[in-house]
Design a protein around this motif. Structure first.
Motif, PDB file in Angstrom:
ATOM      1  N   ALA A 170       0.832  -1.204   0.000  1.00  0.00           N
ATOM      2  CA  ALA A 170       0.000   0.000   0.000  1.00  0.00           C
ATOM      3  C   ALA A 170       0.865   1.253   0.000  1.00  0.00           C
ATOM      4  O   ALA A 170       0.601   2.210  -0.743  1.00  0.00           O
ATOM      5  CB  ALA A 170      -0.923  -0.013   1.214  1.00  0.00           C
ATOM      6  N   ALA A 171       1.913   1.254   0.815  1.00  0.00           N
ATOM      7  CA  ALA A 171       2.810   2.411   0.869  1.00  0.00           C
ATOM      8  C   ALA A 171       3.571   2.562  -0.441  1.00  0.00           C
ATOM      9  O   ALA A 171       3.776   3.684  -0.929  1.00  0.00           O
ATOM     10  CB  ALA A 171       3.781   2.259   2.040  1.00  0.00           C
ATOM     11  N   LEU A 187       3.596   5.732  -3.214  1.00  0.00           N
ATOM     12  CA  LEU A 187       4.817   6.360  -3.718  1.00  0.00           C
ATOM     13  C   LEU A 187       4.911   6.216  -5.228  1.00  0.00           C
ATOM     14  O   LEU A 187       5.353   7.143  -5.923  1.00  0.00           O
ATOM     15  CB  LEU A 187       6.043   5.740  -3.051  1.00  0.00           C
ATOM     16  CG  LEU A 187       7.401   6.298  -3.489  1.00  0.00           C
ATOM     17  CD1 LEU A 187       7.512   7.786  -3.163  1.00  0.00           C
ATOM     18  CD2 LEU A 187       8.544   5.519  -2.835  1.00  0.00           C
ATOM     19  N   LEU A 188       4.486   5.069  -5.769  1.00  0.00           N
ATOM     20  CA  LEU A 188       4.533   4.851  -7.214  1.00  0.00           C
ATOM     21  C   LEU A 188       3.704   5.892  -7.951  1.00  0.00           C
ATOM     22  O   LEU A 188       4.102   6.377  -9.020  1.00  0.00           O
ATOM     23  CB  LEU A 188       4.028   3.443  -7.547  1.00  0.00           C
ATOM     24  CG  LEU A 188       4.008   3.052  -9.020  1.00  0.00           C
ATOM     25  CD1 LEU A 188       5.402   3.115  -9.619  1.00  0.00           C
ATOM     26  CD2 LEU A 188       3.410   1.659  -9.200  1.00  0.00           C
ATOM     27  N   ASP A 189       2.565   6.265  -7.379  1.00  0.00           N
ATOM     28  CA  ASP A 189       1.736   7.289  -8.004  1.00  0.00           C
ATOM     29  C   ASP A 189       2.515   8.614  -8.096  1.00  0.00           C
ATOM     30  O   ASP A 189       2.474   9.300  -9.126  1.00  0.00           O
ATOM     31  CB  ASP A 189       0.461   7.484  -7.197  1.00  0.00           C
ATOM     32  CG  ASP A 189      -0.486   8.488  -7.845  1.00  0.00           C
ATOM     33  OD1 ASP A 189      -0.928   8.246  -8.978  1.00  0.00           O
ATOM     34  OD2 ASP A 189      -0.755   9.515  -7.208  1.00  0.00           O
ATOM     35  N   ARG A 205       3.899  10.645 -11.548  1.00  0.00           N
ATOM     36  CA  ARG A 205       3.647  12.069 -11.794  1.00  0.00           C
ATOM     37  C   ARG A 205       4.959  12.803 -12.039  1.00  0.00           C
ATOM     38  O   ARG A 205       5.060  13.643 -12.940  1.00  0.00           O
ATOM     39  CB  ARG A 205       2.901  12.699 -10.612  1.00  0.00           C
ATOM     40  CG  ARG A 205       1.464  12.219 -10.467  1.00  0.00           C
ATOM     41  CD  ARG A 205       0.623  13.225  -9.682  1.00  0.00           C
ATOM     42  NE  ARG A 205       1.193  13.515  -8.372  1.00  0.00           N
ATOM     43  CZ  ARG A 205       0.899  12.841  -7.264  1.00  0.00           C
ATOM     44  NH1 ARG A 205       0.054  11.817  -7.312  1.00  0.00           N
ATOM     45  NH2 ARG A 205       1.426  13.189  -6.111  1.00  0.00           N
ATOM     46  N   HIS A 206       5.963  12.459 -11.240  1.00  0.00           N
ATOM     47  CA  HIS A 206       7.286  13.078 -11.392  1.00  0.00           C
ATOM     48  C   HIS A 206       7.874  12.745 -12.765  1.00  0.00           C
ATOM     49  O   HIS A 206       8.461  13.613 -13.427  1.00  0.00           O
ATOM     50  CB  HIS A 206       8.206  12.584 -10.275  1.00  0.00           C
ATOM     51  CG  HIS A 206       9.586  13.135 -10.334  1.00  0.00           C
ATOM     52  ND1 HIS A 206       9.884  14.448 -10.058  1.00  0.00           N
ATOM     53  CD2 HIS A 206      10.777  12.547 -10.652  1.00  0.00           C
ATOM     54  CE1 HIS A 206      11.181  14.652 -10.184  1.00  0.00           C
ATOM     55  NE2 HIS A 206      11.744  13.516 -10.550  1.00  0.00           N
ATOM     56  N   MET A 207       7.712  11.509 -13.203  1.00  0.00           N
ATOM     57  CA  MET A 207       8.237  11.092 -14.502  1.00  0.00           C
ATOM     58  C   MET A 207       7.541  11.832 -15.640  1.00  0.00           C
ATOM     59  O   MET A 207       8.188  12.287 -16.589  1.00  0.00           O
ATOM     60  CB  MET A 207       8.093   9.584 -14.672  1.00  0.00           C
ATOM     61  CG  MET A 207       8.761   9.033 -15.923  1.00  0.00           C
ATOM     62  SD  MET A 207       8.688   7.221 -15.998  1.00  0.00           S
ATOM     63  CE  MET A 207       9.634   6.785 -14.544  1.00  0.00           C
ATOM     64  N   ARG A 208       6.222  11.963 -15.531  1.00  0.00           N
ATOM     65  CA  ARG A 208       5.480  12.683 -16.581  1.00  0.00           C
ATOM     66  C   ARG A 208       5.883  14.163 -16.614  1.00  0.00           C
ATOM     67  O   ARG A 208       5.999  14.756 -17.695  1.00  0.00           O
ATOM     68  CB  ARG A 208       3.972  12.526 -16.357  1.00  0.00           C
ATOM     69  CG  ARG A 208       3.443  11.129 -16.672  1.00  0.00           C
ATOM     70  CD  ARG A 208       1.928  11.107 -16.714  1.00  0.00           C
ATOM     71  NE  ARG A 208       1.351  11.277 -15.383  1.00  0.00           N
ATOM     72  CZ  ARG A 208       1.042  10.266 -14.562  1.00  0.00           C
ATOM     73  NH1 ARG A 208       1.263   9.011 -14.934  1.00  0.00           N
ATOM     74  NH2 ARG A 208       0.508  10.505 -13.372  1.00  0.00           N
TER      75      ARG A 208
END
Length: 243
Positions: free
Chosen positions: A14-15, A19-21, A25-28
């Motif tokens: 879950a954590a 963080l993956l989300d 966003r950072h990658m985009r």
């Protein structure tokens, strides 16, 4: 080192998904920033620059070696020094691996320093590097592209580095500083300056730092004084306890 709490596998997933989300966003955002970088206007290079190379004198145009895109690593090696700076040496360790692949992608990578060619070749042999490293001497190239400064600048404690965003920071008041500049050569042989980056902007090219960012300890600079060092100046690694 900061110690994180221990949780169940489900709690960890879950954590990690949260963080993956953020990572996505950072990658985009990074993709969008790269597109803006490519869309920057260009400046035609009008000056004739000369470089001392292992194959004789070359112009900036000749450094492209048949490619249309050229990445120049401005490595800190002043004429009076006996070795390149450790930080720029660390930066240079990240050239050879990508260079072979980029060479097949219409991109040439070279390093440029103010030190004389014989010093560059000796240091290159010491480090076991393969990339092309050329000397700009004390001509205008390093000054014009924002990585070399006069004795008067240094004596006054004020320079114009990173497009004037760094001027009095003592860490950067020096005759030579690091950077990367990018150039494009069109079919007519005209050369254009398309991009330059300095200071923390160079971090994106330092893969070793980003490996550290994946680890629990991270970069943790305070625990590793005088890191990075030149590869032949490290103490021998401790034997593995795992056998």
């Amino acid at each position: 080192m900061h110690s994180s709490k221990t949780v169940s596998h489900d709690e960890w997933i879950a954590a990690r998904l949260a963080l993956l989300d953020k990572e996505k966003r950072h990658m985009r955002e990074g993709d969008a920033l790269a597109a803006e970088r490519r869309a920057l206007p260009w400046v035609k290079v009008e000056k004739a620059y000369a470089f001392d190379t292992a194959n004789g004198p070359k112009s900036l145009s000749e450094l492209f070696d048949g490619r249309s895109q050229l990445i120049v690593h401005h490595l800190m090696y002043a004429p009076e020094w006996s070795a390149a700076c450790p930080g720029c040496t660390f930066q240079a360790e990240h050239i050879d691996g990508p260079a072979t692949h980029l060479d097949r992608h219409d991109v040439r990578i070279v390093a440029v320093s103010r030190a004389p060619l014989d010093k560059l070749m000796a240091y290159k042999a010491r480090m076991g590097w393969r990339f092309e490293w050329v000397s700009a001497g004390d001509g205008g190239f390093s000054y014009d592209f924002g990585v070399a400064f006069t004795d008067d600048d240094v004596a006054k404690g004020r320079i114009d580095y990173n497009f004037g965003t760094i001027v009095t920071d003592a860490r950067y008041v020096d005759r030579d500083l690091p950077g990367v500049s990018v150039f494009y050569q069109d079919a007519a042989g005209e050369v254009f300056h398309t991009y330059s980056t300095y200071a923390r902007g160079l971090d994106a090219l330092l893969g070793a730092n980003h490996y550290l960012d994946l680890t629990p300890e991270g970069r943790n600079d305070s625990a590793y004084p005088n890191w990075p060092r030149r590869r032949d100046e490290y103490e021998p690694a401790a034997p593995s306890s795992q056998g």
